[in-house]
Scaffold this motif. Sequence first.
Motif, short mmCIF file in Angstrom:
data_model
loop_
_atom_site.label_atom_id
_atom_site.label_comp_id
_atom_site.label_asym_id
_atom_site.label_seq_id
_atom_site.Cartn_x
_atom_site.Cartn_y
_atom_site.Cartn_z
N PRO A 1 41.36 -4.99 28.27
CA PRO A 1 42.64 -4.33 28.58
C PRO A 1 43.34 -3.74 27.36
O PRO A 1 43.94 -2.67 27.43
CB PRO A 1 43.47 -5.47 29.19
CG PRO A 1 42.46 -6.39 29.79
CD PRO A 1 41.29 -6.34 28.84
N GLY A 2 43.25 -4.42 26.21
CA GLY A 2 43.95 -3.94 25.03
C GLY A 2 43.39 -2.65 24.46
O GLY A 2 44.07 -1.97 23.69
N ARG A 3 42.18 -2.29 24.85
CA ARG A 3 41.57 -1.05 24.37
C ARG A 3 41.55 0.05 25.42
O ARG A 3 41.04 1.14 25.17
CB ARG A 3 40.13 -1.32 23.90
CG ARG A 3 40.04 -2.32 22.75
CD ARG A 3 38.59 -2.57 22.41
NE ARG A 3 38.45 -3.67 21.44
CZ ARG A 3 37.29 -4.22 21.10
NH1 ARG A 3 36.16 -3.76 21.64
NH2 ARG A 3 37.25 -5.21 20.24
N SER A 4 42.09 -0.23 26.59
CA SER A 4 42.12 0.76 27.66
C SER A 4 43.22 1.78 27.41
O SER A 4 44.15 1.53 26.63
CB SER A 4 42.35 0.06 29.00
OG SER A 4 43.66 -0.50 29.04
N PRO A 5 43.16 2.95 28.04
CA PRO A 5 44.20 3.98 27.81
C PRO A 5 45.60 3.47 28.08
O PRO A 5 46.52 3.75 27.30
CB PRO A 5 43.79 5.09 28.77
CG PRO A 5 42.31 4.94 28.93
CD PRO A 5 42.07 3.46 28.89
N LEU A 6 45.80 2.75 29.16
CA LEU A 6 47.13 2.22 29.46
C LEU A 6 47.47 1.02 28.59
O LEU A 6 48.62 0.83 28.17
CB LEU A 6 47.24 1.85 30.94
CG LEU A 6 47.13 3.00 31.94
CD1 LEU A 6 47.18 2.48 33.38
CD2 LEU A 6 48.24 4.02 31.72
#
Length: 313
Positions: free
Chosen positions: A130-135
């Motif tokens: 999650p920390g590397r996702s666009p959002l």
Amino acid sequence: MIVDLPETTTAKVQKALVKIREEGGAVALGRVLTLIIATQDGFEEDAIEAANDASREHPMRVIVISLDADAPEARLDAQIRVGGDAGASEVIVLHAKGGTATDPQGLVMGLLLPDAPVAVWWPGAAPEVPGRSPLGRIAQRRITDASTQPDPQVAVHALEGRYTPGDTDFAWTRLTLWRAQLAAVLDQPPYEPVTRVEVVGAIDSPSTTLLAAWLGMRLGAEVELVLTPVEEGSHGIRGVVLHRSTGPIELLRDVPSVARLRQPGQPEHDVALPRRNLRDCLADELRRLDPDELYGEVLVDGLPLCHPEGTAA
């Protein structure tokens, strides 16, 4: 008030918000954060309802985004909800299809509240990291829910490898009442060390695994984690037994909202331990937007010791 904006753009959505504010008196003053809810098409309403309830404690702008990159047509449909249809928040629902769905960060950037923190919640499927996702890259807080995954135990163990400061999971949030009660029990005489811990819960309860990891890490004791088959009315954590030289402390939940507390030399007590709903979990997580360091420690130091097969040492 609900305003539909078919085949629109984020610039038009922002203009519509300004118009609604000027004509209807809805204002953004007092909004403390932006909550982005990334969900699947058709599954938005439960998340919106939870966000609306939580907004009474945390006034915010809610942006709900669902993506369908496989759709043949590139388009963006939006809906704005304010007033009684949005609790104490403004709700913007974005349905992006085709090529429009390839840039979720670009879709929401123009709609974020200025100078306000951002939280992202994935009620269902979440990015691998999650920390590397666009959002996730634009958020101070990233919320997932291992219990909604096809295999919750696999999902909770995957949290360790993908953890980034600022991440949290509702499997951890649901432990707040259990952790508070167990800490209160151990804060009473005779203050003896715990030599062994038993944690029992349903196989579909990732919270049971995190509770065992937390107890093992904090108490430095041998932990036996027992995951039993799911039976009707028996989901979630079922009980914890703390073994000490003077006898065991038992906190057992046989019914959904009440647990029995048994301690040596004391009468049996009933303790309220209801299962927390989405609204409670979301409101709890939005109370603090800095990284939850204890959660990170449990994933890194405690979770590797807990195995769904049965026991942990």
